[in-house]
Structure formats: structure tokens, C-alpha cells
Design an enzyme around this catalytic site. Structure first.
Site, mmCIF file in Angstrom:
data_model
loop_
_atom_site.group_PDB
_atom_site.id
_atom_site.type_symbol
_atom_site.label_atom_id
_atom_site.label_comp_id
_atom_site.label_asym_id
_atom_site.label_seq_id
_atom_site.Cartn_x
_atom_site.Cartn_y
_atom_site.Cartn_z
ATOM 1 N N GLU A 121 10.341 -20.748 -35.475
ATOM 2 C CA GLU A 121 9.526 -19.788 -36.233
ATOM 3 C C GLU A 121 9.518 -18.385 -35.655
ATOM 4 O O GLU A 121 9.050 -17.458 -36.333
ATOM 5 C CB GLU A 121 8.087 -20.302 -36.388
ATOM 6 C CG GLU A 121 7.251 -20.277 -35.126
ATOM 7 C CD GLU A 121 7.370 -21.520 -34.265
ATOM 8 O OE1 GLU A 121 6.597 -21.663 -33.303
ATOM 9 O OE2 GLU A 121 8.256 -22.359 -34.552
ATOM 10 N N ARG A 178 11.246 -35.663 -42.480
ATOM 11 C CA ARG A 178 12.425 -34.835 -42.272
ATOM 12 C C ARG A 178 13.178 -35.245 -41.006
ATOM 13 O O ARG A 178 12.639 -35.954 -40.156
ATOM 14 C CB ARG A 178 12.024 -33.361 -42.188
ATOM 15 C CG ARG A 178 11.550 -32.757 -43.474
ATOM 16 C CD ARG A 178 10.996 -31.340 -43.279
ATOM 17 N NE ARG A 178 9.719 -31.345 -42.562
ATOM 18 C CZ ARG A 178 9.032 -30.255 -42.269
ATOM 19 N NH1 ARG A 178 9.501 -29.064 -42.624
ATOM 20 N NH2 ARG A 178 7.876 -30.334 -41.637
ATOM 21 N N ASP A 203 -0.693 -24.640 -39.954
ATOM 22 C CA ASP A 203 -0.046 -25.011 -38.694
ATOM 23 C C ASP A 203 0.019 -23.831 -37.718
ATOM 24 O O ASP A 203 0.456 -23.972 -36.579
ATOM 25 C CB ASP A 203 1.352 -25.595 -38.924
ATOM 26 C CG ASP A 203 2.264 -24.704 -39.724
ATOM 27 O OD1 ASP A 203 1.857 -23.579 -40.080
ATOM 28 O OD2 ASP A 203 3.407 -25.121 -40.004
ATOM 29 N N HIS A 228 4.947 -23.550 -33.147
ATOM 30 C CA HIS A 228 3.654 -22.977 -33.547
ATOM 31 C C HIS A 228 2.645 -23.086 -32.392
ATOM 32 O O HIS A 228 1.530 -23.578 -32.548
ATOM 33 C CB HIS A 228 3.116 -23.666 -34.803
ATOM 34 C CG HIS A 228 4.018 -23.527 -35.996
ATOM 35 N ND1 HIS A 228 4.213 -22.317 -36.639
ATOM 36 C CD2 HIS A 228 4.796 -24.421 -36.652
ATOM 37 C CE1 HIS A 228 5.066 -22.490 -37.636
ATOM 38 N NE2 HIS A 228 5.432 -23.741 -37.663
ATOM 39 N N LYS A 270 9.447 -30.935 -36.139
ATOM 40 C CA LYS A 270 8.078 -30.572 -35.758
ATOM 41 C C LYS A 270 7.923 -30.575 -34.243
ATOM 42 O O LYS A 270 8.724 -31.143 -33.507
ATOM 43 C CB LYS A 270 7.068 -31.544 -36.379
ATOM 44 C CG LYS A 270 7.003 -31.458 -37.893
ATOM 45 C CD LYS A 270 6.625 -30.074 -38.393
ATOM 46 C CE LYS A 270 5.189 -29.713 -38.107
ATOM 47 N NZ LYS A 270 4.842 -28.352 -38.614
ATOM 48 N N TYR A 310 10.382 -26.357 -34.483
ATOM 49 C CA TYR A 310 9.162 -25.601 -34.768
ATOM 50 C C TYR A 310 8.120 -25.972 -33.715
ATOM 51 O O TYR A 310 7.910 -27.155 -33.440
ATOM 52 C CB TYR A 310 8.607 -25.948 -36.155
ATOM 53 C CG TYR A 310 9.427 -25.443 -37.311
ATOM 54 C CD1 TYR A 310 9.575 -24.085 -37.548
ATOM 55 C CD2 TYR A 310 10.042 -26.333 -38.191
ATOM 56 C CE1 TYR A 310 10.328 -23.618 -38.629
ATOM 57 C CE2 TYR A 310 10.792 -25.874 -39.266
ATOM 58 C CZ TYR A 310 10.932 -24.526 -39.477
ATOM 59 O OH TYR A 310 11.671 -24.070 -40.533
#
Length: 377
Positions: free
Chosen positions: A118, A15, A270, A96, A75, A94
């Protein structure tokens, strides 16, 4: 604002954080966009399309980090990126954090402004930047689960939808949110018999009304989960607590209750995973077997369908990116409570409770860090 879009370097992550259409929109508002060469190729976007949209291309990831005020990624940064991040550089991606203490400490050390997709949250508690990838991941969970139920993949050798005269597979979905809803719809559409669990009775009532006839709803608790895993062919973990580590609903001892060849897909991996025996895997090496149970725990599932995922993600993130670029992160977060909740780490301090709680670290209020930033500037 100067915006940088590096090429993702996580294993098999195809991506990209911004489409050429997104570049054009940022350029229309007067911002400068630098994109790393070949950053979009994995998603089907050539460098020429970015150039035509007004982006400037840079050859290396170091160049992109070195020039940008705001980094847009998909990511979380990985170890080789940590030292590229500058103090007070805004990272919009993101993260996480609750599943990685190493990443958390690295971002504290770099004193970056970490705004996590997120945890951007609307007043109705929905997560607008997580929804598109949750929709993709929920549907993919069934697509991948069906594949790994095949005997050559060490599954039970059962066709998800069955055929006339042969019962379909039984699918257990843990969690009735976006991921779980999409997974249940996909499994039901393929003809499986689906049990969908959640802890919210109002949510179960809603799902019972809108789901196809081959989806049953059930209250999620340890007793019911233990009963259902004994009959399930495919189990999908779809539980999310925003910004916090996912709870273990399927424990190690439950594997002994499952039939050989049962497949587990943990979409929450994740965020720490809701299946105790799950650990992050990659698209290159997606599964492993414990007690004859197949575990599929790819941490970036939507990366396998990068065109769909990239367009869906940019559709959701671009309005927020424009606010950050137009106003600067401080003013944008003062004006928009949704963005404000996206702040996780600011200037070396944790400002999101779920992250602080995950590692027993001090929590600072967003107001305090914004006041400090205002004084420093």
C-alpha cells in the site's frame, strides 16, 4: 531467490498472492517458488495448476515460512504467523501498519524486512499496488451497500436505483480517489443519486467533467458532511492517507442526524477507518447496528470476489516481485524509488514516517538501514 506463498489464514480470506501464471514467470527467471497446498483453491486455482507452472508444493504454513527468503502474501500476518517470520526475511504484502500497533511491534521484534504493497508509490503519487484492490473495493462498496439497504438486513428498505414513479436512493461518497470514483460510478450506473465529496478542487473539477449526470460533486468539510448525512441512504467512506491512519470524517454524534436504516460502508477500515464508529468486521459477520444505523466494515472486502481480486493483484505485484527476486531487496529498492517507498519496517526499525507518527515511535531513514544491512552482509 526462494519465494514462498502461504495460504491466507485471516477469516474468510480466499485470495492468494500469486497465480500459476505468476509462478511461471518467476520460474522463467530462475527462481524457486514454494506454494502451500490448497493456497489457491479459494481463488479457483488448483494445486495441479501450480505444479504445472513449476511450483513446488509444501503441506504446511510452517514449511513455507521456514524455507522462503521472500514471502508473498495478500493480507498482513496475524498473531499465529508472527513466530514463523525469520530475521531478515522479506515480506511483500499489504500491512496497513498504522491501524495496528500490535502488528507493528511484532514485525519490529521479528526484525523482518516489511515491504508494504500500500505504500509503493509512483512519482505522480499514485499507488500502483493499492489501485487494483481499491477498484474492487469501491465497486463492492455499492454492491454490499445496496444489499444492506434491504429491510431484512435492517436497512431502510430502499432500492438503490428506484423505479418509475419512485425516487432513487441517495448515496454519499466521501473521497474522490480510486475507491470513491469507482463507488460513485457503480452507484450512478445503478441509477442512484450520488454526491461525491473531496477536499481537492482540481480533483472535483475533473470528476465533474467525467462523471454521469446523476453525480454531483461537493467540497468536503465538516459542515457539508453534516448536512448531507441527514439525507443520505448509503454513505461510503473512501478516504486514504498513504501509510497513515485515516481521519474520522463521520463522527459518533453524526449518527443521530441520520435516518434509521441508513447504511455506512467504511472502505478505509483496514487503515483505521474514516467513520468513527466503524470497527473491522468479517465476511462471516459483516455488519452491526449503532443508533439504528447499519455499519458494514469488512476489512478485506475484495476477499469476497477472490478470483477477480487475485488476478488483478498479481497483474500489479508481479513486476515488482520480479525486481525484488532478481536483484535482492536492497538493490531493487536502490534502483526503484517506487519500491523504496514500500519499505515500512527493516531489521527492527521503522523507516516509514506515517507508521512512526501513528504510534510515536522513532523513525530511521532508509539510507541508514541499507548502510547497516550492507555492513552486516
Amino acid at each position: 531467490m526462494v519465494i514462498g506463498v502461504p495460504k491466507e489464514i485471516k477469516n474468510n480470506e480466499n485470495r492468494v498472492a500469486l497465480t500459476p501464471a505468476g509462478v511461471a514467470e518467476l520460474r522463467k527467471h530462475g527462481h524457486t517458488v514454494y506454494v502451500q497446498v490448497n493456497a489457491g483453491v479459494g481463488s479457483g486455482f488448483e494445486d495441479g495448476e501450480y505444479i504445472a507452472a513449476g511450483a513446488q508444493m509444501l503441506p504446511t504454513i510452517e514449511d513455507v515460512y521456514g524455507i522462503a527468503e521472500m514471502i508473498m502474501k495478500v493480507k498482513e500476518p496475524i498473531a499465529q504467523e508472527y513466530n514463523l517470520i525469520k530475521e531478515n526475511q522479506l515480506l511483500f504484502t499489504y500491512f496497513h501498519f498504522a491501524s495496528s500497533e500490535e502488528l507493528t511491534h511484532a514485525m519490529i521484534e521479528r526484525k523482518a524486512i516489511c515491504l508494504a504493497y500500500e505504500t509503493v508509490e509512483k512519482t505522480d503519487r499514485s499507488l500502483p499496488l493499492l489501485v487494483p484492490m481499491s477498484e474492487v473495493a469501491g465497486r463492492m462498496a455499492i454492491q454490499e451497500g445496496a444489499k444492506y439497504l434491504e429491510k431484512p438486513q435492517k436497512g431502510r428498505g430502499i432500492l438503490l436505483g428506484g423505479v418509475p414513479g419512485v425516487k432513487p436512493a441517495k448515496v454519499l461518497v466521501l473521497g474522490g480517489g480510486i475507491v470513491g470514483t469507482q463507488a460513485a460510478r457503480m452507484a450512478a450506473g445503478l441509477g442512484a443519486h450520488v454526491t461525491l465529496m473531496d477536499i481537492s478542487l482540481p480533483r472535483l473539477r475533473y470528476l465533474a467533467d467525467v462523471m454521469p449526470a446523476n453525480v454531483d460533486t461537493m467540497m468536503s468539510n465538516d459542515y457539508n458532511i453534516r448536512e448531507e448525512v441527514q439525507q443520505a441512504d448509503l454513505i461510503v467512506g473512501a478516504v486514504l492517507i498513504p501509510g497513515a491512519k485515516a481521519p474520522h470524517l463521520v463522527t459518533r454524534d453524526m449518527l443521530k442526524l441520520m435516518r434509521p436504516g441508513t447504511v455506512l460502508v467504511d472502505v478505509a477500515v483496514d487503515q483505521g477507518g474514516c467513520i468513527e464508529t466503524c470497527r473491522p468486521t468479517t465476511h462471516e459477520d459483516p455488519t452491526y447496528v449503532i443508533d439504528d444505523v447499519v455499519h458494514y466494515c469488512v476489512a478485506n472486502m475484495p476477499g469476497a470476489v477472490p478470483y477477480t481480486s487475485t488476478v488483478a493483484l498479481t497483474n500489479a505485484t508481479l513486476p515488482y516481485a520480479l525486481q525484488l527476486a532478481n536483484k535482492g531487496w536492497q538493490q531493487a529498492c536502490r534502483d526503484n524509488a517506487e519500491l523504496r517507498l514500500g519499505l515500512n519496517v527493516v531489521g527492527g526499525k521503522i523507516v516509514y514516517k506515517g507508521v512512526a507518527d501513528a504510534f510515536g515511535l522513532p523513525l530511521t531513514t532508509v539510507d541508514d538501514v541499507m548502510t547497516e544491512e550492507a555492513v552486516a552482509n
